[in-house]
Each structure stands twice: as structure tokens, then as C-alpha cells.
Motif scaffolding. Sequence first.
Motif, PDB file in Angstrom:
ATOM      1  N   ASP A  48       0.868  -1.183   0.000  1.00  0.00           N
ATOM      2  CA  ASP A  48       0.000   0.000   0.000  1.00  0.00           C
ATOM      3  C   ASP A  48       0.902   1.229   0.000  1.00  0.00           C
ATOM      4  O   ASP A  48       1.520   1.555   1.013  1.00  0.00           O
ATOM      5  N   VAL A  49       0.979   1.902  -1.145  1.00  0.00           N
ATOM      6  CA  VAL A  49       1.864   3.069  -1.297  1.00  0.00           C
ATOM      7  C   VAL A  49       1.087   4.339  -0.968  1.00  0.00           C
ATOM      8  O   VAL A  49       0.005   4.567  -1.507  1.00  0.00           O
ATOM      9  N   GLY A  50       1.651   5.171  -0.087  1.00  0.00           N
ATOM     10  CA  GLY A  50       0.939   6.361   0.357  1.00  0.00           C
ATOM     11  C   GLY A  50      -0.227   5.956   1.237  1.00  0.00           C
ATOM     12  O   GLY A  50      -1.379   6.335   0.984  1.00  0.00           O
ATOM     13  N   ALA A 106       1.089  -7.460  -5.905  1.00  0.00           N
ATOM     14  CA  ALA A 106       0.227  -6.327  -6.236  1.00  0.00           C
ATOM     15  C   ALA A 106       0.721  -5.090  -5.505  1.00  0.00           C
ATOM     16  O   ALA A 106       1.109  -5.168  -4.338  1.00  0.00           O
ATOM     17  N   VAL A 107       0.691  -3.953  -6.206  1.00  0.00           N
ATOM     18  CA  VAL A 107       1.048  -2.668  -5.607  1.00  0.00           C
ATOM     19  C   VAL A 107      -0.097  -1.707  -5.901  1.00  0.00           C
ATOM     20  O   VAL A 107      -0.519  -1.567  -7.054  1.00  0.00           O
ATOM     21  N   VAL A 108      -0.598  -1.054  -4.856  1.00  0.00           N
ATOM     22  CA  VAL A 108      -1.725  -0.132  -5.030  1.00  0.00           C
ATOM     23  C   VAL A 108      -1.363   1.232  -4.460  1.00  0.00           C
ATOM     24  O   VAL A 108      -0.598   1.342  -3.500  1.00  0.00           O
ATOM     25  N   ALA A 109      -1.931   2.268  -5.072  1.00  0.00           N
ATOM     26  CA  ALA A 109      -1.668   3.638  -4.630  1.00  0.00           C
ATOM     27  C   ALA A 109      -2.979   4.421  -4.750  1.00  0.00           C
ATOM     28  O   ALA A 109      -3.411   4.758  -5.859  1.00  0.00           O
ATOM     29  N   GLY A 133       3.884 -10.547 -14.068  1.00  0.00           N
ATOM     30  CA  GLY A 133       2.538 -11.101 -13.942  1.00  0.00           C
ATOM     31  C   GLY A 133       1.714 -10.452 -12.857  1.00  0.00           C
ATOM     32  O   GLY A 133       0.506 -10.691 -12.752  1.00  0.00           O
ATOM     33  N   GLY A 134       2.357  -9.611 -12.022  1.00  0.00           N
ATOM     34  CA  GLY A 134       1.636  -8.918 -10.960  1.00  0.00           C
ATOM     35  C   GLY A 134       0.894  -7.704 -11.495  1.00  0.00           C
ATOM     36  O   GLY A 134       0.998  -7.343 -12.667  1.00  0.00           O
ATOM     37  N   LEU A 135       0.153  -7.049 -10.597  1.00  0.00           N
ATOM     38  CA  LEU A 135      -0.705  -5.935 -10.995  1.00  0.00           C
ATOM     39  C   LEU A 135      -0.400  -4.673 -10.201  1.00  0.00           C
ATOM     40  O   LEU A 135      -0.095  -4.730  -9.005  1.00  0.00           O
ATOM     41  N   VAL A 136      -0.495  -3.544 -10.889  1.00  0.00           N
ATOM     42  CA  VAL A 136      -0.395  -2.218 -10.272  1.00  0.00           C
ATOM     43  C   VAL A 136      -1.744  -1.530 -10.479  1.00  0.00           C
ATOM     44  O   VAL A 136      -2.274  -1.509 -11.597  1.00  0.00           O
ATOM     45  N   ALA A 137      -2.309  -0.979  -9.401  1.00  0.00           N
ATOM     46  CA  ALA A 137      -3.594  -0.291  -9.496  1.00  0.00           C
ATOM     47  C   ALA A 137      -3.516   1.042  -8.755  1.00  0.00           C
ATOM     48  O   ALA A 137      -2.946   1.117  -7.658  1.00  0.00           O
TER      49      ALA A 137
END
Length: 268
Positions: A48-50, A106-109, A133-137
Motif C-alpha cells: 500500500d503506497v501512500g 500487487a502494488v496499489v496507490a 505477472g503482478g498488478l499495479v492499481a
Amino acid sequence: MTAFDLSERRIWDGRAEAYARTFAGLCAHPVPALLDAAGVGTGTRMLDVGCGSGSVTVAAVGRGAVVRAVDAEPGMVEATRRAAPGADVRLGRLPELPYPDCEFDAVVANFVLNHVGRPEATIEELRRITRPGGLVAVTIWQVPNGAGQALVGRAAQAAGLTRPQWLATVDAEHDFPRTREGLGALMSSAGLGDVRTETLAWDHHVGAEDWWAGPASGVAAIGQLVNSRGPGGVAAAKREYDVLCAEFAKEDGELALPHVALLARGSV
């Protein structure tokens, strides 16, 4: 850091608690959709970025994910640690985060791109730490924004307040259109594939005094504008705000404030 990044550090310094009491509830609205877009579930290694007050971290932990979190403001780091005691929460600033390559599934911001001076470099960093293969959202506020989001700015303008000179904007060479097309292009140019974007629109229901408490406390850039001329300016803007609130008032006394955000995801 760019001038905008330095400006953001000044804006948010020491305002974690005020944010948690005010705008955090609004920013939590897209969290379920954000986590769905990133495919977060049991066992997902997620960052969880930010992280702010911890709404994304708490929700991801509730889904059974293995969650880590990072924020540039020490007060936000402490707030997330309190909200999610089992999560590894660190201090870190974009666009260079303290994690190795390919560390996460997974990385989300959530509304982070609105607060960085180099958006493309930020997405590239999120891609770097996501495994193949991972996801950024990510989510951002749309421009032009919703009528509810513009309410306090209209009141400040009616009171004759102007943007403080030190309050920087993103340099033109780093900026991008805050539209579905603009966000999608940014994600693609940063190296993400299968990019998908969508619009999120909702009415944020809140008491008029509670909504005013955020900018009056200096939270976010709008709070700096409201406080730019001291207590007299705050009082003048509040008078205009009280009049404008009638446009959004409901029978129960709360405001229904239309907001519009954008959600995008891409694969590594």
C-alpha cells in the motif's frame, strides 16, 4: 525532489490526525474497487503506497493479504501502524521506495499520483517492485472535478483568496491529463501492459461543519488556500461556504457532494 514534491511535504507535515478526522473517509470510498482491480485476496503479497490513515491496508488485511505499507509522512506511518498492528509499515518517499525488484504480487496507490511531482517515474517505480505477472492499481482525482470537490475552492475564490506563491504545481514536462485517456497513457508509457481504466462517481455524504473542518485545519492544498490570509481569510471563506452549501444540502441536514475519480490497473 521537484518543487511540487517539496511543497507537498510542507502541506502534509504534521497533518495526519486532521486528515484522519476529515478527508480520509472520502478517500476510502474507492478502496474495494482498487483492491479488486489489483486482484488482492488471500495470500497476496501487497504494498500500500501512500498509506495515509490505513484504510487500504486494513481492507487488504481483511481479505487475507500479506500487507506492507509505506508513506512519506511520519504521522501517516504511525496512523497506519495503529490501524493495522500486524502490517509492516515504513517511511519512504516516491519515486524511490525501500523495496527490492519484483517484491510484490500487487502494488496499489490510492490518490497518490495527485501528490507526486514525477507521475511517470512513480508508476515506473511501482512497476519495478511488482513481480512479472503482478498488478499495479491506482486512483486519482479527475480534472475537471466533481461539483462537490469544487465547493470549498469556490468559497475561497468568492472570498478573494488566491493560491499562495509557495504552493507549487507539477512541472509541465512531468504532468499528464487527469482523464481516463491521460491516466491510461501514463500507465502504458511507464511500461505496464493490459491497462484498463474506469471512472468512479459518487456522492460523499457529510455534515457541512465536518467537511469544512478539513480545509480549515490546513489539510491538503485546498486547506493552504483557505488559510492563506490567516483567520480573517478563513472566516471570509466560511461565510461564502455556508451560502454555497445550500446547493448540496439534503433533508437530513447533510451535504451530498458529487466526486469523480479515476481507477486504472496494469500488469507487469
